[in-house]
Design a protein around this motif. Structure first.
Motif, PDB file in Angstrom:
ATOM      1  N   LYS A  34      -6.074   3.810  16.226  1.00  0.00           N
ATOM      2  CA  LYS A  34      -6.170   4.987  15.337  1.00  0.00           C
ATOM      3  C   LYS A  34      -4.702   5.437  15.576  1.00  0.00           C
ATOM      4  CE  LYS A  34      -8.433   9.377  16.354  1.00  0.00           C
ATOM      5  NZ  LYS A  34      -9.712   9.808  17.465  1.00  0.00           N
ATOM      6  N   GLY A  35      -4.656   6.298  14.564  1.00  0.00           N
ATOM      7  CA  GLY A  35      -3.023   7.061  14.141  1.00  0.00           C
ATOM      8  C   GLY A  35      -2.004   5.935  13.419  1.00  0.00           C
ATOM      9  N   GLU A  36      -2.926   4.381  12.976  1.00  0.00           N
ATOM     10  CA  GLU A  36      -2.449   3.427  12.780  1.00  0.00           C
ATOM     11  C   GLU A  36      -2.146   4.357  11.075  1.00  0.00           C
ATOM     12  OE1 GLU A  36       0.309   1.466  13.417  1.00  0.00           O
ATOM     13  OE2 GLU A  36      -0.171   2.161  15.594  1.00  0.00           O
ATOM     14  N   LYS A  37      -1.256   3.874  10.272  1.00  0.00           N
ATOM     15  CA  LYS A  37      -0.830   3.874   8.868  1.00  0.00           C
ATOM     16  C   LYS A  37      -2.102   2.969   7.977  1.00  0.00           C
ATOM     17  CE  LYS A  37       2.224   4.365   5.126  1.00  0.00           C
ATOM     18  NZ  LYS A  37       3.230   4.528   4.514  1.00  0.00           N
ATOM     19  N   ALA A  38      -2.947   3.900   7.381  1.00  0.00           N
ATOM     20  CA  ALA A  38      -3.927   2.953   6.513  1.00  0.00           C
ATOM     21  C   ALA A  38      -3.312   2.488   5.144  1.00  0.00           C
ATOM     22  CB  ALA A  38      -5.351   3.174   5.909  1.00  0.00           C
ATOM     23  N   TYR A  39      -4.279   1.551   4.846  1.00  0.00           N
ATOM     24  CA  TYR A  39      -3.733   0.494   4.257  1.00  0.00           C
ATOM     25  C   TYR A  39      -3.771   1.537   2.299  1.00  0.00           C
ATOM     26  CZ  TYR A  39      -4.159  -3.125   0.324  1.00  0.00           C
ATOM     27  OH  TYR A  39      -4.160  -3.595  -1.333  1.00  0.00           O
ATOM     28  N   ASN A  40      -2.893   1.500   1.723  1.00  0.00           N
ATOM     29  CA  ASN A  40      -3.009   2.931   0.915  1.00  0.00           C
ATOM     30  C   ASN A  40      -3.804   1.973  -0.310  1.00  0.00           C
ATOM     31  OD1 ASN A  40      -2.592   4.544  -1.194  1.00  0.00           O
ATOM     32  ND2 ASN A  40      -0.872   4.181  -1.585  1.00  0.00           N
ATOM     33  N   PHE A  41      -5.084   2.031  -0.774  1.00  0.00           N
ATOM     34  CA  PHE A  41      -5.723   1.398  -2.259  1.00  0.00           C
ATOM     35  C   PHE A  41      -5.372   1.869  -3.539  1.00  0.00           C
ATOM     36  CE2 PHE A  41      -8.818   3.926  -0.011  1.00  0.00           C
ATOM     37  CZ  PHE A  41      -9.609   5.338  -0.669  1.00  0.00           C
ATOM     38  N   ALA A  42      -5.313   1.425  -4.275  1.00  0.00           N
ATOM     39  CA  ALA A  42      -5.550   2.070  -5.319  1.00  0.00           C
ATOM     40  C   ALA A  42      -6.501   1.142  -6.485  1.00  0.00           C
ATOM     41  CB  ALA A  42      -3.879   2.222  -5.931  1.00  0.00           C
ATOM     42  N   TYR A  43      -7.084   1.713  -7.372  1.00  0.00           N
ATOM     43  CA  TYR A  43      -8.605   1.249  -7.533  1.00  0.00           C
ATOM     44  C   TYR A  43      -9.140   1.834  -8.799  1.00  0.00           C
ATOM     45  CZ  TYR A  43      -8.476  -2.356  -4.402  1.00  0.00           C
ATOM     46  OH  TYR A  43      -7.921  -3.388  -3.295  1.00  0.00           O
ATOM     47  N   PRO A  44      -9.697   1.487 -10.051  1.00  0.00           N
ATOM     48  CA  PRO A  44     -10.556   2.126 -11.098  1.00  0.00           C
ATOM     49  C   PRO A  44     -11.154   2.716 -10.824  1.00  0.00           C
ATOM     50  CG  PRO A  44     -10.194   0.327 -11.321  1.00  0.00           C
ATOM     51  CD  PRO A  44      -9.682   0.100 -10.351  1.00  0.00           C
ATOM     52  N   ASP A  45     -11.983   3.788 -11.080  1.00  0.00           N
ATOM     53  CA  ASP A  45     -12.809   4.873 -11.058  1.00  0.00           C
ATOM     54  C   ASP A  45     -14.055   4.772 -12.196  1.00  0.00           C
ATOM     55  OD1 ASP A  45     -11.818   6.117 -12.864  1.00  0.00           O
ATOM     56  OD2 ASP A  45     -12.075   7.576 -11.833  1.00  0.00           O
ATOM     57  N   VAL A  46     -14.650   4.553 -12.905  1.00  0.00           N
ATOM     58  CA  VAL A  46     -15.546   4.242 -14.009  1.00  0.00           C
ATOM     59  C   VAL A  46     -14.874   5.224 -15.470  1.00  0.00           C
ATOM     60  CG1 VAL A  46     -17.789   4.609 -12.665  1.00  0.00           C
ATOM     61  CG2 VAL A  46     -17.085   6.625 -13.585  1.00  0.00           C
ATOM     62  N   ASN A  47     -14.245   5.958 -14.832  1.00  0.00           N
ATOM     63  CA  ASN A  47     -13.305   6.362 -16.271  1.00  0.00           C
ATOM     64  C   ASN A  47     -12.367   5.069 -16.646  1.00  0.00           C
ATOM     65  OD1 ASN A  47     -15.893   8.336 -17.142  1.00  0.00           O
ATOM     66  ND2 ASN A  47     -14.641   9.558 -16.058  1.00  0.00           N
ATOM     67  N   GLY A  48     -12.180   4.451 -15.952  1.00  0.00           N
ATOM     68  CA  GLY A  48     -10.766   4.048 -16.053  1.00  0.00           C
ATOM     69  C   GLY A  48      -9.703   4.176 -15.530  1.00  0.00           C
ATOM     70  N   ASP A  49      -9.896   5.561 -14.468  1.00  0.00           N
ATOM     71  CA  ASP A  49      -8.298   5.839 -13.988  1.00  0.00           C
ATOM     72  C   ASP A  49      -8.017   5.990 -12.836  1.00  0.00           C
ATOM     73  OD1 ASP A  49      -8.312   8.164 -16.294  1.00  0.00           O
ATOM     74  OD2 ASP A  49      -9.580   9.386 -15.360  1.00  0.00           O
ATOM     75  N   THR A  50      -6.706   5.898 -12.128  1.00  0.00           N
ATOM     76  CA  THR A  50      -7.239   5.079 -11.053  1.00  0.00           C
ATOM     77  C   THR A  50      -7.140   6.310  -9.616  1.00  0.00           C
ATOM     78  OG1 THR A  50      -5.459   3.050 -11.992  1.00  0.00           O
ATOM     79  CG2 THR A  50      -5.149   3.562  -9.703  1.00  0.00           C
ATOM     80  N   VAL A  51      -7.809   5.558  -8.736  1.00  0.00           N
ATOM     81  CA  VAL A  51      -7.773   6.345  -7.659  1.00  0.00           C
ATOM     82  C   VAL A  51      -7.060   5.984  -6.508  1.00  0.00           C
ATOM     83  CG1 VAL A  51      -8.617   7.372  -6.016  1.00  0.00           C
ATOM     84  CG2 VAL A  51      -9.531   8.036  -8.454  1.00  0.00           C
TER      85      VAL A  51
END
Length: 456
Positions: free
Chosen positions: A316-333
């Motif tokens: 708890k409190g450690e920096k999280a992995y910064n994921f980046a994946y496309p949504d149903v419209n192809g936009d990256t979140v």
């Protein structure tokens, strides 16, 4: 000419050591492998109830193998080939023994000069009658009426065989008598938890099953002399759990299992063998804290500390992995794009029935907390070839929240060592870890935790 005394003494000691080693009788294990696709044979020793590889060798052109061991610790050893699909060959070794163990297509055949292995082979040939259908269910399709009939007839034969165990080795005699009882119980429990076309109801179990549950079990550490000793304890715990007559919650399961065993050393060793299921450092520490007094051996203490260390980056409190994946419209979140919100990540797949069972609970939770600063992210583990299937499922089920597609078990799941789904993870408004093993939406504890974080 001067002689370096230190080197001279060292040379003498080395020669003496080699001579002493040469004088120790070799323990010989040899045999043939009568199976296709086998190329290698492994010899396993037993370390605290589990098989650990001791030596390995390749087969010759005639499918023969051999081990010559200068020094062995007396006890059970196991031999298996890399083709699998058969029970490991179990043997009992002492220094100087000569043993032949052939690995057959449907079992093993043991012979040799030692009286221990002669008796062990006699027992193993008897035991295979119930062991093969119990453990090799992928190749033996014996159904429960036949197995139960065979088991009922076998039990008095096993009891009679046990009375006849009388080798010159008293230590082995007492150990084998314990093993015979344990073997029968192990096979009986294993059979009812393996895939079958039809499973029996409780009233169809033979009377023997009523004798398995005991108020005190495994009261000494001899079970750890078997390479599957810990698995036998685990199977017994499962059987007790399923037949206790009361519902055991996930939180109670560890305490329940440890209380089944009446030996503190066994409790500690059993405790640490299951630490791999913990994905949260806080959860590990909280669950183990009441039972750390049972970590009595150096190895159990070391295993616990290694698991703590492995989970330290998920604290708890450690920096999280910064994921980046496309949504149903192809936009990256990405996780970074959600800064300022508490983020709940659901790792799931359309083919995962437990995942789908959580969807109604997740949708209800989203609706109840829709005015809170919480981002509900569903990260699909469906493979790349199933993208259209995933999109169709999202549309058909009217899934809300942020639907992302990771094309299989992605870097995100690898980073958090997610091997089973669903898994829920929570990150705070600053993108730091809250927990990587959160309660499921069907558990009211998840809503309570999210509210605390969103309003805190």
């Amino acid at each position: 000419m001067q002689i370096n005394k230190t080197r001279f003494i060292t040379a003498l000691l080395l020669c003496a050591g080699l001579q002493a080693l040469a004088q120790k009788p070799l323990t010989i294990i040899r045999g043939t492998v009568d199976k296709e696709r086998a190329s290698k044979v492994q010899l396993y020793q037993v370390v605290e109830g589990q098989m650990t590889e001791y030596a390995s060798t390749t087969l010759d052109a005639g499918n023969n193998y051999a081990f010559a061991l200068p020094e062995v610790k007396e006890g059970f050893y196991y031999v298996t080939d890399n083709a699998g699909k058969s029970l490991p060959g179990r043997l009992y070794l002492k220094s100087g023994d000569a043993v032949k163990l052939n690995i057959l297509a449907n079992g093993t055949e043991l012979s040799g000069t030692s009286p221990e292995n002669k008796v062990l082979n006699e027992w193993q040939q008897m035991y295979n009658g119930i062991a093969v259908p119990a453990f090799l269910f992928w190749s033996d399709r014996t159904e429960y009426p036949e197995f139960f009939t065979h088991l009922t007839a076998f039990i008095p034969k096993a009891a009679a065989f046990k009375k006849q165990v009388n080798t010159p080795n008293k230590r082995f005699n007492e150990l084998l008598k314990m093993v015979i009882d344990s073997d029968v119980e192990y096979a009986a429990i294993q059979f009812i938890y393996t895939p079958r076309s039809v499973h029996p109801t409780k009233d169809q179990y033979p009377a023997y099953y009523n004798t398995i549950l005991q108020p005190k079990k495994f009261c000494d550490t001899r079970i750890l002399q078997l390479g599957d000793g810990l698995d036998r304890m685990d199977r017994y715990s499962l059987y007790c759990n399923m037949n206790s007559g009361t519902e055991i919650t996930r939180e109670e399961r560890l305490s329940y299992s440890l209380n089944l065993f009446c030996n503190d050393t066994l409790k500690g060793i059993y405790l640490v063998q299951g630490l791999g299921r913990y994905q949260s450092l806080e959860k590990l520490r909280d669950d183990v804290a009441p039972f750390k007094k049972y970590l009595l051996t150096d190895s159990s203490k070391a295993k616990y500390l290694r698991r703590e260390s492995a989970l330290a980056s998920y604290a708890k409190g450690e920096k999280a992995y910064n994921f980046a994946y496309p949504d149903v419209n192809g936009d990256t979140v990405s996780l970074a794009s959600l800064k300022g919100k508490v983020v709940l990540v659901d790792t799931w797949a359309t083919w995962c029935m437990p995942c789908r069972a959580e969807i109604p609970h997740l949708q209800k939770l989203e609706e109840e907390l829709r005015n809170k600063a919480i981002a509900f992210v569903s990260l699909s583990c469906d493979e790349a070839k199933d993208e259209a299937k995933w999109k169709a499922f999202v549309e058909k089920e009217k899934l809300t929240g942020i639907q992302l597609y990771a094309k299989g078990f992605s870097e995100f799941t690898k980073y958090y060592k997610i091997n089973a789904i669903p898994r829920f993870l929570i990150f705070d408004k600053e993108g730091k870890i809250v927990t990587v093993d959160a309660p499921r939406p069907s558990d009211p504890a998840l809503k309570t935790l999210l509210l605390q974080l969103a309003e805190g």
